[in-house]
Design a protein around this motif. Structure first.
Motif: not given
Length: 612
Positions: A388-403
């Motif tokens: 679960g932490r790994s999947l949430v990490t993917y989303f968290t990192v993806a929000l950086v370039p999207l932001g």
């Protein structure tokens, strides 16, 4: 990902199955009654608001259905929760479908009319669907026309509904794969009903392909999560493809055909996941991410597909050029635009603070909840397991370039920034299910589980009301509804057919060329009338002085005014740009001759200054 401390068994359902069945029956009966009442009250003239134009009884019926759906989504699970989610999703779909249900001739000014023109070109054989940069929505409208005999205008409204439904289906499905927790799935469903990606600044509920593409994004995200989470047990396809990797490709290509800008964001999302996987493989010998299939190939393939599709298109190159120019232009940017809008709102008795609460309070609240959850996840203060932490990490990192892309757009082309915000809120909607479910679990430590669920129902229900009341534009957000009644179409069509050659058309605050697109098509702009090819807007200051010919360079012209124009300029903007007294004075001016008039449209022939 995590499990509640309360065992999910049939014995712990909040009420017995018989009572739930009766409650669901009441909800679906209310929904059916609301649809029937709305259908029985068709719109016969221009409506400035879908909400006030629809009978109050319809909203009461829909509210009852949604109240039952919210409650069931939060406190039930299994079959009962699925029924509750289905009830809520169907009710929200009915709300989005109100222009179809209530017989709107068409909905959408601006880009929507140009999309209507392209669809008309396809239907009439003026162009092939493959010649468009993003032909999916237009092709859907054409299919409804050819297979169902549905008018093109109405076919596009059906296409709007078809592209919207995947959003309601795949958000909870993604959270189910992401979490496996029933409460998170129910919360995600409720948040999806708020339709947060629509902000009515640059994303709109209508025939607007960039906005329509947002509703397809959850399909791509679901495909990515399914590819990472599930291990294909059936025989692989040729070239080493698995069913889930094929799903990633198919869903992403579908998104590209709806609108390529959102495909860019999807590629960034997949590339961010791939980048995290690459770093983990380089640094760790034992990590949950090492057990997941990588997305390197998908990133390369999808990036290549988009690049090949985009670089050959002139519109894409022009958009990139405008974006780069905007970043370095001193007078272009979000701050200048916000200052201008704030001044205009103050002049008509509104404020940016009031508008923000109406349009963005629910989005801000959901964004704050997700932000706090991601922060806690980063520091390891959540009940997430390793995967679960790994999947949430993917989303968290993806929000950086999207932001980061949002900030660049904000500096260069603010309108694009709010389109980018739409994509970000698709991601936040998915994460909100997991985040808020964690919050409810934490709250239940201090109050009972039913008490925590009741608090969540009140808060989410309030946000749901606020979200649904701003799905469509309306005067409450200082933007009149974009209903285009048949009388307006007929007025424009008659005026363009019978107008003198080369005499331009002008509008008060709205350039008539878009209606020409919708009526005559726009393939290569060769079908545009000579008049609208030279069309434009009047000068407000000169018009308000009563100098009607001078308002358009002292040239002969046709002045076209619809009910939409009157509502926007006189009711919503309260004469900020064009004064109503000057408009009424047209009836008495010797050089202004009203040549076409119906309930929703007027056209005046204005003699130029040389003829006076």
């Amino acid at each position: 990902m995590y499990r509640d401390t309360i065992e999910e068994t049939a014995d712990s359902q909040p009420m017995n199955r018989s009572a739930l069945d009766w409650l669901f029956a009441a909800g679906f009966l209310a929904l059916a009654a609301g649809i029937a009442l709305a259908r029985n009250d068709p719109a016969t003239t221009y409506e400035s608001s879908v909400y006030t134009g629809t009978p109050t009884a319809v909203w009461i019926a829909f509210a009852l259905a949604l109240a039952i759906a919210v409650s069931a989504s939060l406190v039930c699970y299994g079959r009962q929760q699925a029924i509750g989610i289905g009830l809520g999703a169907t009710t929200v779909t009915a709300i989005v479908s109100l222009p179809v249900i209530r017989g709107y001739y068409f909905y959408g000014m601006g880009d929507a009319l140009s999309h209507l023109g392209w669809t008309r070109d396809i239907v009439e054989g003026e162009m092939g669907a493959h010649e468009l940069f993003y032909p999916a929505v237009h092709s859907l409208g054409s299919i409804f026309y050819f297979l169902g005999g549905i008018p093109i205008e109405r076919g596009l409204l059906f296409a709007l509904v078809v592209t919207f439904v995947p959003f309601l289906i795949f958000v909870p499905l993604t959270v189910r794969d992401l979490s496996g927790n029933a409460l998170a799935v129910g919360v995600a469903a409720i948040v999806s009903w708020m339709v947060l990606p629509i902000n009515n600044v640059a994303t709109h509920m209508g025939v607007h392909t960039n906005s329509n593409a947002l509703f397809v994004v959850p399909v791509v995200v679901f495909a990515v999560v399914a590819y990472l989470r599930r291990r294909a047990t059936i025989e692989r396809f040729p070239l080493g493809l698995s069913p889930f990797s094929v799903l990633v490709y198919v869903s992403a290509i579908t998104l590209l055909l709806v609108h390529p800008q959102q495909m860019v964001n999807a590629v960034v999302f997949v590339a961010a996941v791939s980048g995290v996987q690459y770093l983990v493989h380089r640094r760790y010998a034992d990590h949950p991410m090492l057990e997941q299939p990588t997305l390197h190939t998908q990133t390369l393939v999808l990036g290549t597909i988009f690049g090949a599709w985009a670089v050959t298109n002139q519109r894409f190159r022009d958009a990139v050029e405008g974006f780069v120019t905007g970043i370095f232009a001193a007078d272009v940017g979000g701050s200048a635009e916000i200052d201008q809008q704030g001044t205009s709102l103050t002049e008509i008795g509104g404020s940016l603070a009031e508008l923000f609460v109406t349009m963005f309070f629910d989005a801000a609240l959901i964004g704050l909840a997700v932000g706090l959850f991601l922060l806690l996840a980063v520091i390891g203060r959540t009940r997430l397991d390793a995967e679960g932490r790994s999947l949430v990490t993917y989303f968290t990192v993806a929000l950086v370039p999207l932001g980061g892309m949002f900030l660049l757009y904000f500096l260069g082309t603010p309108n694009m920034a709010f389109r980018q915000m739409g994509f970000i809120y698709v991601v936040l909607t998915i994460l909100a299910g997991v985040a808020i479910a964690h919050g409810i679990g934490g709250l239940s430590r201090f109050v009972s589980r039913p008490g925590a669920s009741a608090v969540a129902a009140v808060v989410l229900g309030s946000c749901l009301v606020l979200g649904l009341m701003t799905v469509y534009a309306s005067p409450i957000i200082y933007s009149p509804g974009q209903h285009v009644p048949e009388a307006t179409f007929n007025g424009y069509e008659t005026g363009m057919d019978r107008g003198a050659d080369d005499t331009p058309y002008a509008g008060i605050g709205y350039d008539p060329y878009r209606l020409d697109h919708g009526i005559n098509g726009l393939e290569g702009e060769e079908s545009l009338t000579a008049g609208t090819a030279a069309s434009g807007e009047l000068d407000p200051e000169t018009f308000n002085e009563g100098n009607y010919s001078g308002a358009y360079n002292d040239a002969d012209h046709y002045l076209v005014i619809s009910s939409f124009d009157e509502t926007r300029e006189f009711d919503v903007y309260q004469g900020l740009r064009y004064e109503e007294t000057a408009y009424r004075g047209l009836e008495y001016d010797p050089y202004a001759d009203r040549v076409i008039s119906n309930d929703d449209f007027r056209m005046y022939a204005i003699a130029g200054g040389d003829d006076e």
